[in-house]
Design a protein around this motif. Sequence first.
Motif, PDB file in Angstrom:
ATOM      1  N   ARG A   6       0.840  -1.206   0.000  1.00  0.00           N
ATOM      2  CA  ARG A   6       0.000   0.000   0.000  1.00  0.00           C
ATOM      3  C   ARG A   6       0.876   1.258   0.000  1.00  0.00           C
ATOM      4  N   HIS A   7       1.995   1.209   0.713  1.00  0.00           N
ATOM      5  CA  HIS A   7       2.882   2.368   0.730  1.00  0.00           C
ATOM      6  C   HIS A   7       3.501   2.604  -0.645  1.00  0.00           C
ATOM      7  N   LYS A   8       3.851   1.528  -1.338  1.00  0.00           N
ATOM      8  CA  LYS A   8       4.420   1.676  -2.676  1.00  0.00           C
ATOM      9  C   LYS A   8       3.431   2.331  -3.633  1.00  0.00           C
ATOM     10  N   ILE A   9       2.142   2.033  -3.465  1.00  0.00           N
ATOM     11  CA  ILE A   9       1.139   2.526  -4.416  1.00  0.00           C
ATOM     12  C   ILE A   9       0.500   3.837  -3.969  1.00  0.00           C
ATOM     13  N   PHE A  10       0.266   3.971  -2.660  1.00  0.00           N
ATOM     14  CA  PHE A  10      -0.453   5.148  -2.161  1.00  0.00           C
ATOM     15  C   PHE A  10       0.365   6.029  -1.218  1.00  0.00           C
ATOM     16  N   GLY A  11       1.553   5.566  -0.813  1.00  0.00           N
ATOM     17  CA  GLY A  11       2.343   6.354   0.112  1.00  0.00           C
ATOM     18  C   GLY A  11       1.914   6.241   1.558  1.00  0.00           C
ATOM     19  N   ARG A  12       1.133   5.209   1.886  1.00  0.00           N
ATOM     20  CA  ARG A  12       0.689   4.983   3.265  1.00  0.00           C
ATOM     21  C   ARG A  12       0.580   3.488   3.504  1.00  0.00           C
ATOM     22  N   ASP A  13       0.732   3.083   4.766  1.00  0.00           N
ATOM     23  CA  ASP A  13       0.648   1.667   5.113  1.00  0.00           C
ATOM     24  C   ASP A  13      -0.769   1.217   5.429  1.00  0.00           C
ATOM     25  N   ARG A  14      -1.594   2.114   5.910  1.00  0.00           N
ATOM     26  CA  ARG A  14      -2.913   1.768   6.421  1.00  0.00           C
ATOM     27  C   ARG A  14      -4.008   2.357   5.535  1.00  0.00           C
ATOM     28  N   LEU A  15      -5.215   1.850   5.712  1.00  0.00           N
ATOM     29  CA  LEU A  15      -6.366   2.451   5.044  1.00  0.00           C
ATOM     30  C   LEU A  15      -6.487   3.921   5.440  1.00  0.00           C
ATOM     31  N   PRO A  16      -6.879   4.802   4.522  1.00  0.00           N
ATOM     32  CA  PRO A  16      -7.062   6.207   4.889  1.00  0.00           C
ATOM     33  C   PRO A  16      -8.281   6.380   5.787  1.00  0.00           C
ATOM     34  N   GLU A  17      -8.344   7.500   6.464  1.00  0.00           N
ATOM     35  CA  GLU A  17      -9.416   7.739   7.430  1.00  0.00           C
ATOM     36  C   GLU A  17     -10.791   7.786   6.782  1.00  0.00           C
ATOM     37  N   ASN A  18     -10.870   8.103   5.484  1.00  0.00           N
ATOM     38  CA  ASN A  18     -12.177   8.192   4.829  1.00  0.00           C
ATOM     39  C   ASN A  18     -12.686   6.840   4.328  1.00  0.00           C
ATOM     40  N   HIS A  19     -11.945   5.777   4.584  1.00  0.00           N
ATOM     41  CA  HIS A  19     -12.372   4.444   4.166  1.00  0.00           C
ATOM     42  C   HIS A  19     -13.238   3.822   5.259  1.00  0.00           C
ATOM     43  N   PRO A  20     -14.305   3.096   4.887  1.00  0.00           N
ATOM     44  CA  PRO A  20     -15.190   2.536   5.929  1.00  0.00           C
ATOM     45  C   PRO A  20     -14.490   1.617   6.913  1.00  0.00           C
ATOM     46  N   GLY A  21     -13.439   0.938   6.480  1.00  0.00           N
ATOM     47  CA  GLY A  21     -12.726   0.068   7.408  1.00  0.00           C
ATOM     48  C   GLY A  21     -12.050   0.823   8.525  1.00  0.00           C
ATOM     49  N   ALA A  22     -11.637   2.060   8.248  1.00  0.00           N
ATOM     50  CA  ALA A  22     -10.928   2.853   9.250  1.00  0.00           C
ATOM     51  C   ALA A  22     -11.834   3.254  10.406  1.00  0.00           C
ATOM     52  N   ALA A  23     -13.133   3.219  10.206  1.00  0.00           N
ATOM     53  CA  ALA A  23     -14.065   3.617  11.264  1.00  0.00           C
ATOM     54  C   ALA A  23     -14.006   2.700  12.467  1.00  0.00           C
ATOM     55  N   TYR A  24     -13.452   1.506  12.303  1.00  0.00           N
ATOM     56  CA  TYR A  24     -13.407   0.543  13.408  1.00  0.00           C
ATOM     57  C   TYR A  24     -12.158   0.667  14.265  1.00  0.00           C
ATOM     58  N   ARG A  25     -11.274   1.589  13.937  1.00  0.00           N
ATOM     59  CA  ARG A  25     -10.090   1.784  14.761  1.00  0.00           C
ATOM     60  C   ARG A  25     -10.504   2.343  16.120  1.00  0.00           C
ATOM     61  N   GLY A  26     -10.202   1.601  17.168  1.00  0.00           N
ATOM     62  CA  GLY A  26     -10.586   2.032  18.506  1.00  0.00           C
ATOM     63  C   GLY A  26     -12.051   1.873  18.820  1.00  0.00           C
ATOM     64  N   ALA A  27     -12.797   1.233  17.946  1.00  0.00           N
ATOM     65  CA  ALA A  27     -14.249   1.163  18.111  1.00  0.00           C
ATOM     66  C   ALA A  27     -14.686   0.230  19.229  1.00  0.00           C
ATOM     67  N   PHE A  28     -13.817  -0.654  19.663  1.00  0.00           N
ATOM     68  CA  PHE A  28     -14.218  -1.645  20.656  1.00  0.00           C
ATOM     69  C   PHE A  28     -13.508  -1.442  21.994  1.00  0.00           C
ATOM     70  N   GLY A  29     -12.814  -0.318  22.127  1.00  0.00           N
ATOM     71  CA  GLY A  29     -12.158   0.011  23.379  1.00  0.00           C
ATOM     72  C   GLY A  29     -12.868   1.170  24.057  1.00  0.00           C
ATOM     73  N   PRO A  30     -12.110   2.050  24.713  1.00  0.00           N
ATOM     74  CA  PRO A  30     -12.714   3.163  25.460  1.00  0.00           C
ATOM     75  C   PRO A  30     -13.560   4.102  24.614  1.00  0.00           C
ATOM     76  N   ARG A  31     -13.243   4.272  23.329  1.00  0.00           N
ATOM     77  CA  ARG A  31     -14.009   5.193  22.490  1.00  0.00           C
ATOM     78  C   ARG A  31     -15.057   4.484  21.655  1.00  0.00           C
ATOM     79  N   ALA A  32     -15.519   3.328  22.101  1.00  0.00           N
ATOM     80  CA  ALA A  32     -16.481   2.545  21.322  1.00  0.00           C
ATOM     81  C   ALA A  32     -17.736   3.324  21.008  1.00  0.00           C
ATOM     82  N   THR A  33     -18.178   4.211  21.899  1.00  0.00           N
ATOM     83  CA  THR A  33     -19.404   4.977  21.672  1.00  0.00           C
ATOM     84  C   THR A  33     -19.240   6.004  20.562  1.00  0.00           C
ATOM     85  N   ALA A  34     -17.971   6.252  20.156  1.00  0.00           N
ATOM     86  CA  ALA A  34     -17.740   7.236  19.097  1.00  0.00           C
ATOM     87  C   ALA A  34     -17.988   6.674  17.712  1.00  0.00           C
TER      88      ALA A  34
END
Length: 466
Positions: A428-456
């Motif tokens: 992903r870094h070779k193609i997009f310059g980043r290792d992780r999904l960008p914040e606007n991708h639906p998968g990124a919404a689950y980061r931290g979703a099951f810990g203290p900020r789950a209600t967010a």
Amino acid sequence: MSKPLLFNAFLMNTASHIHHGQWRHPEARQHEFNDVNLWIELAKTLEEGLFDAMFFADVTGLYGPADGQYVDNVHEGLQIPSNDPAVLLGALAVATKNIGLAYTSNVMQNHPFNFARQVSTLDHISKGRIAWNIVTSTQENAARNFGFDALVEHDARYDWADEYLDVAYKLWEGSWDQDALLVDKQGERYADASKIHKINHVGARYKVEGPHLPSPSPQRTPLLFQAGGSARGISFAAKHAEAVFIGPPNPAGAKIHTDNARAEVVRAGRREEDLKFFQGISFIVGSTHAEVDAKREELERYTSVLGYLTHSSLGVLPDGSRLPEDTELRNIPNNGGQGHVDWLRAATPDREPTLADLAKNRIERGVVAGKPEEIADQLSAWQEAGIDGINVINWRLPDTYLEFNERILPTLQARGLAKTAYEPGTLRHKIFGRDRLPENHPGAAYRGAFGPRATALPPEFVTAGS
């Protein structure tokens, strides 16, 4: 100077993938696909040619009607026999350093919990070079192989894939916090339990408690490919995909497709540049036009029209007989891949295409022929039509890619149409310059979703039980 295109080698762990009949050529080696050394040698050749990825197609069933004959499939070696690409990728990951490893897996063949674990394992082994081609399958036989009475209706298969990805995202992105892994020998804690979470997914098809068993891999979520060309497939890609494999017959068709898809991406809340388009192309290169013509004639001698017709699945009856070649495609039920038919209709706007048109299109589509300079000109036209990369479809292994490296690549590099070195890091870094999904991708919404900020977590991403 042009912007460099991306290049994948389009492959399958079988004898006859796209260009049927070519395995019979004396110099062809694709019939050796059971030998891992063929693939390791090819992987090294592709790294020498700075290919971005080895893109493995796959199927889990036979082409043709559910109760039909499969004599032609077997005679042609048409994706039977074939082997599991996921297993092969483990070997290729340790034999290579830079090239991406993309493989196809459909939502029927593997439970999302197990699939997510396998992907994370491969991403660890490869140090972040794994991509997943998301498919929903097109074979009735595949559905029966996994206990279903019939293939789910076309658009409903994408609904299924939406939930499948929902589960996978939760496991890859949300189950482990980034700093959960400690490997603290003195403190006797391998990981921090407070930062590893069950996902408790409950949906229409799946009930998954979690947590994800692997620790976060370099990419977490693999680079996401998709190949659907139907309206529902395009909307699915606009939401999830980072790269799309397409097959319009010409740059004009590609322009229409990429413009429409990029507009869908924006409507989905992402940026146009978040989705890359790879056109499937086969090359015929020569120093002179006479040499190109001679090569084309040789390829035609080994071409199996029967193989191309069998691959299309349309017009084949259960008893092995076939509908007349002048049968219009609208008169043939099609719950399989609809994108190729849609692209063919776009290429013949004055009439409804027939089975004969479909076979001709499968044989001729995406062939770019000429001297190296002329091939570069044609690739520039595809790029101007919105294409970011090329899935290089082989005629024969390994010759197609050896020839590409020797005769086509230098001209493309001189024109700025191909890179001259690999970038470091994950795929992903070779193609997009980043290792992780960008914040606007639906998968990124689950980061931290099951810990203290789950209600967010936004309401649209919350499923029952999350």
